[in-house]
Design a protein around this motif. Structure first.
Motif, PDB file in Angstrom:
ATOM      1  N   ASP A 131       0.871  -1.181   0.000  1.00 54.88           N
ATOM      2  CA  ASP A 131       0.000   0.000   0.000  1.00 54.88           C
ATOM      3  C   ASP A 131       0.908   1.232   0.000  1.00 54.88           C
ATOM      4  N   TYR A 132       1.446   1.535  -1.164  1.00 45.27           N
ATOM      5  CA  TYR A 132       2.465   2.584  -1.252  1.00 45.27           C
ATOM      6  C   TYR A 132       1.895   3.974  -0.995  1.00 45.27           C
ATOM      7  N   ILE A 133       0.612   4.176  -1.284  1.00 44.11           N
ATOM      8  CA  ILE A 133      -0.007   5.480  -1.008  1.00 44.11           C
ATOM      9  C   ILE A 133       0.031   5.768   0.488  1.00 44.11           C
ATOM     10  N   LYS A 134      -0.320   4.807   1.290  1.00 39.75           N
ATOM     11  CA  LYS A 134      -0.302   4.972   2.744  1.00 39.75           C
ATOM     12  C   LYS A 134       1.116   5.223   3.247  1.00 39.75           C
ATOM     13  N   ILE A 135       2.065   4.491   2.713  1.00 38.43           N
ATOM     14  CA  ILE A 135       3.468   4.639   3.130  1.00 38.43           C
ATOM     15  C   ILE A 135       4.000   6.029   2.768  1.00 38.43           C
ATOM     16  N   LEU A 136       3.745   6.466   1.551  1.00 34.89           N
ATOM     17  CA  LEU A 136       4.243   7.771   1.116  1.00 34.89           C
ATOM     18  C   LEU A 136       3.591   8.911   1.889  1.00 34.89           C
ATOM     19  N   LYS A 137       2.310   8.787   2.180  1.00 33.21           N
ATOM     20  CA  LYS A 137       1.623   9.829   2.941  1.00 33.21           C
ATOM     21  C   LYS A 137       2.239   9.972   4.335  1.00 33.21           C
ATOM     22  N   LYS A 138       2.680   8.857   4.903  1.00 32.37           N
ATOM     23  CA  LYS A 138       3.304   8.909   6.225  1.00 32.37           C
ATOM     24  C   LYS A 138       4.586   9.734   6.179  1.00 32.37           C
ATOM     25  N   TYR A 139       5.407   9.502   5.161  1.00 35.31           N
ATOM     26  CA  TYR A 139       6.661  10.252   5.045  1.00 35.31           C
ATOM     27  C   TYR A 139       6.398  11.727   4.724  1.00 35.31           C
ATOM     28  N   ILE A 140       5.409  11.986   3.893  1.00 37.94           N
ATOM     29  CA  ILE A 140       5.067  13.373   3.568  1.00 37.94           C
ATOM     30  C   ILE A 140       4.578  14.105   4.809  1.00 37.94           C
ATOM     31  N   TRP A 141       3.763  13.454   5.616  1.00 38.63           N
ATOM     32  CA  TRP A 141       3.214  14.092   6.812  1.00 38.63           C
ATOM     33  C   TRP A 141       4.314  14.446   7.806  1.00 38.63           C
ATOM     34  N   VAL A 142       5.292  13.579   7.953  1.00 41.36           N
ATOM     35  CA  VAL A 142       6.419  13.868   8.856  1.00 41.36           C
ATOM     36  C   VAL A 142       7.159  15.113   8.372  1.00 41.36           C
ATOM     37  N   GLN A 143       7.431  15.183   7.071  1.00 46.68           N
ATOM     38  CA  GLN A 143       8.123  16.349   6.523  1.00 46.68           C
ATOM     39  C   GLN A 143       7.248  17.601   6.581  1.00 46.68           C
ATOM     40  N   ALA A 144       5.944  17.439   6.379  1.00 43.83           N
ATOM     41  CA  ALA A 144       5.024  18.580   6.410  1.00 43.83           C
ATOM     42  C   ALA A 144       4.979  19.200   7.808  1.00 43.83           C
ATOM     43  N   LYS A 145       5.017  18.394   8.837  1.00 44.66           N
ATOM     44  CA  LYS A 145       5.008  18.926  10.207  1.00 44.66           C
ATOM     45  C   LYS A 145       6.281  19.710  10.493  1.00 44.66           C
ATOM     46  N   ASP A 192      -2.361  23.911   1.907  1.00 43.96           N
ATOM     47  CA  ASP A 192      -2.965  24.959   2.733  1.00 43.96           C
ATOM     48  C   ASP A 192      -3.084  26.206   1.883  1.00 43.96           C
ATOM     49  N   GLN A 193      -4.226  26.890   1.967  1.00 38.24           N
ATOM     50  CA  GLN A 193      -4.460  28.051   1.112  1.00 38.24           C
ATOM     51  C   GLN A 193      -3.508  29.212   1.395  1.00 38.24           C
ATOM     52  N   GLU A 194      -2.870  29.198   2.577  1.00 35.79           N
ATOM     53  CA  GLU A 194      -1.933  30.268   2.914  1.00 35.79           C
ATOM     54  C   GLU A 194      -0.515  29.983   2.419  1.00 35.79           C
ATOM     55  N   ILE A 195      -0.258  28.758   1.986  1.00 35.43           N
ATOM     56  CA  ILE A 195       1.080  28.386   1.522  1.00 35.43           C
ATOM     57  C   ILE A 195       1.104  28.470  -0.004  1.00 35.43           C
ATOM     58  N   LEU A 196       1.671  29.566  -0.497  1.00 32.49           N
ATOM     59  CA  LEU A 196       1.698  29.801  -1.935  1.00 32.49           C
ATOM     60  C   LEU A 196       2.875  29.118  -2.619  1.00 32.49           C
ATOM     61  N   ASN A 197       3.875  28.746  -1.844  1.00 31.53           N
ATOM     62  CA  ASN A 197       5.061  28.114  -2.432  1.00 31.53           C
ATOM     63  C   ASN A 197       4.740  26.729  -2.972  1.00 31.53           C
ATOM     64  N   LEU A 198       5.408  26.387  -4.050  1.00 31.13           N
ATOM     65  CA  LEU A 198       5.407  25.007  -4.507  1.00 31.13           C
ATOM     66  C   LEU A 198       6.207  24.177  -3.513  1.00 31.13           C
ATOM     67  N   LEU A 199       5.627  23.076  -3.037  1.00 28.79           N
ATOM     68  CA  LEU A 199       6.304  22.227  -2.059  1.00 28.79           C
ATOM     69  C   LEU A 199       6.734  20.923  -2.720  1.00 28.79           C
ATOM     70  N   GLU A 200       7.943  20.491  -2.404  1.00 27.96           N
ATOM     71  CA  GLU A 200       8.439  19.208  -2.897  1.00 27.96           C
ATOM     72  C   GLU A 200       8.872  18.361  -1.703  1.00 27.96           C
ATOM     73  N   PHE A 201       8.318  17.175  -1.616  1.00 28.73           N
ATOM     74  CA  PHE A 201       8.685  16.254  -0.553  1.00 28.73           C
ATOM     75  C   PHE A 201       9.548  15.149  -1.159  1.00 28.73           C
ATOM     76  N   LYS A 202      10.770  15.042  -0.636  1.00 30.45           N
ATOM     77  CA  LYS A 202      11.728  14.067  -1.149  1.00 30.45           C
ATOM     78  C   LYS A 202      11.752  12.842  -0.237  1.00 30.45           C
ATOM     79  N   ILE A 203      11.391  11.703  -0.795  1.00 33.61           N
ATOM     80  CA  ILE A 203      11.391  10.448  -0.043  1.00 33.61           C
ATOM     81  C   ILE A 203      12.633   9.659  -0.445  1.00 33.61           C
TER      82      ILE A 203
END
Length: 226
Positions: A131-145, A192-203
């Motif tokens: 379930d790679y979607i679940k795995i990737l979301k976990k890593y993205i969430w850690v970086q997003a915080k 988030d509507q307040e974050i105008l920057n393009l965000l890149e999450f590197k796994i």
């Protein structure tokens, strides 16, 4: 062998300035000086050009419906090559529209295997049972915080409210890759509507190595330090 050149389109129209950098892809045999006609590569070049034209059309529409008279818009594209071998290519084009203090950007990935004559999609990089979607979301969430904490460090009030449910990831999500990272971008205001920057999450591939497909390990991930 895949060769990626840089093309530049630069001009002004009304109050819009265009700085359009985009890739032009060629193919030639090893030690051959001449480029070879390749239908797949020609099709990709046409797709890239269509995406550029569509972006420029959106910018012009934004200018025409703008409530601000004589607003100046900078329309910019840049690309980067994440991965290029004899048969595999991964590159990304960033499309940016700068108007005043606002920068609205998004990124599109172009991932292809010329030997197999196919577009590489996200699930090609992972084992079927994962379930790679679940795995990737976990890593993205850690970086997003971590990102959220950095953004709020110098703010008196909390302007950003990233929640895990706002991270919308699916099989069609745009991506690109290097030999070390899978990169998942999110457009301006997407998380988030307040974050105008393009965000890149590197796994890092070494963090998800055990979930990767044999195809990814053999053809893309060149060196892993576990």
């Amino acid at each position: 062998m895949v060769v990626i050149a840089k093309e530049l389109l630069q001009y002004e129209k009304d109050y819009i300035k265009y700085y359009i950098n985009f890739p032009k892809i060629y193919y030639k045999q090893e030690n051959d000086k001449d480029y070879i006609k390749n239908e797949m590569i020609e099709s990709i070049n046409e797709l890239v050009f269509e995406d550029i034209m569509n972006f420029m059309g959106v910018v012009e529409d934004s200018y025409n419906i703008s409530s601000e008279e004589f607003i100046h818009i900078n329309s910019i594209t840049e690309f980067q090559v994440g991965y290029a071998s004899d048969n595999i290519m991964s590159l990304a084009i960033e499309f940016s529209q700068l108007a005043g203090f606002y920068d609205i950007s998004y990124l599109k990935g172009y991932n292809y295997d010329f030997k197999l004559k196919k577009e590489i999609i996200l699930k090609d990089l992972f084992r079927e049972s994962v379930d790679y979607i679940k795995i990737l979301k976990k890593y993205i969430w850690v970086q997003a915080k971590t990102l959220l904490a950095e953004l709020q460090k110098n703010e008196d009030e909390s302007l950003y409210h990233i929640v895990e449910d706002n991270i919308c990831l699916d099989e069609e999500n745009t991506f690109y890759f290097t030999s070390e990272y899978l990169v998942l971008p999110f457009s301006s205001c997407e998380i988030d509507q307040e974050i105008l920057n393009l965000l890149e999450f590197k796994i890092p591939f070494n963090k998800i190595y055990h979930y990767l497909s044999k195809y990814a390990i053999k053809n893309i991930v060149k060196k892993i330090v576990l």
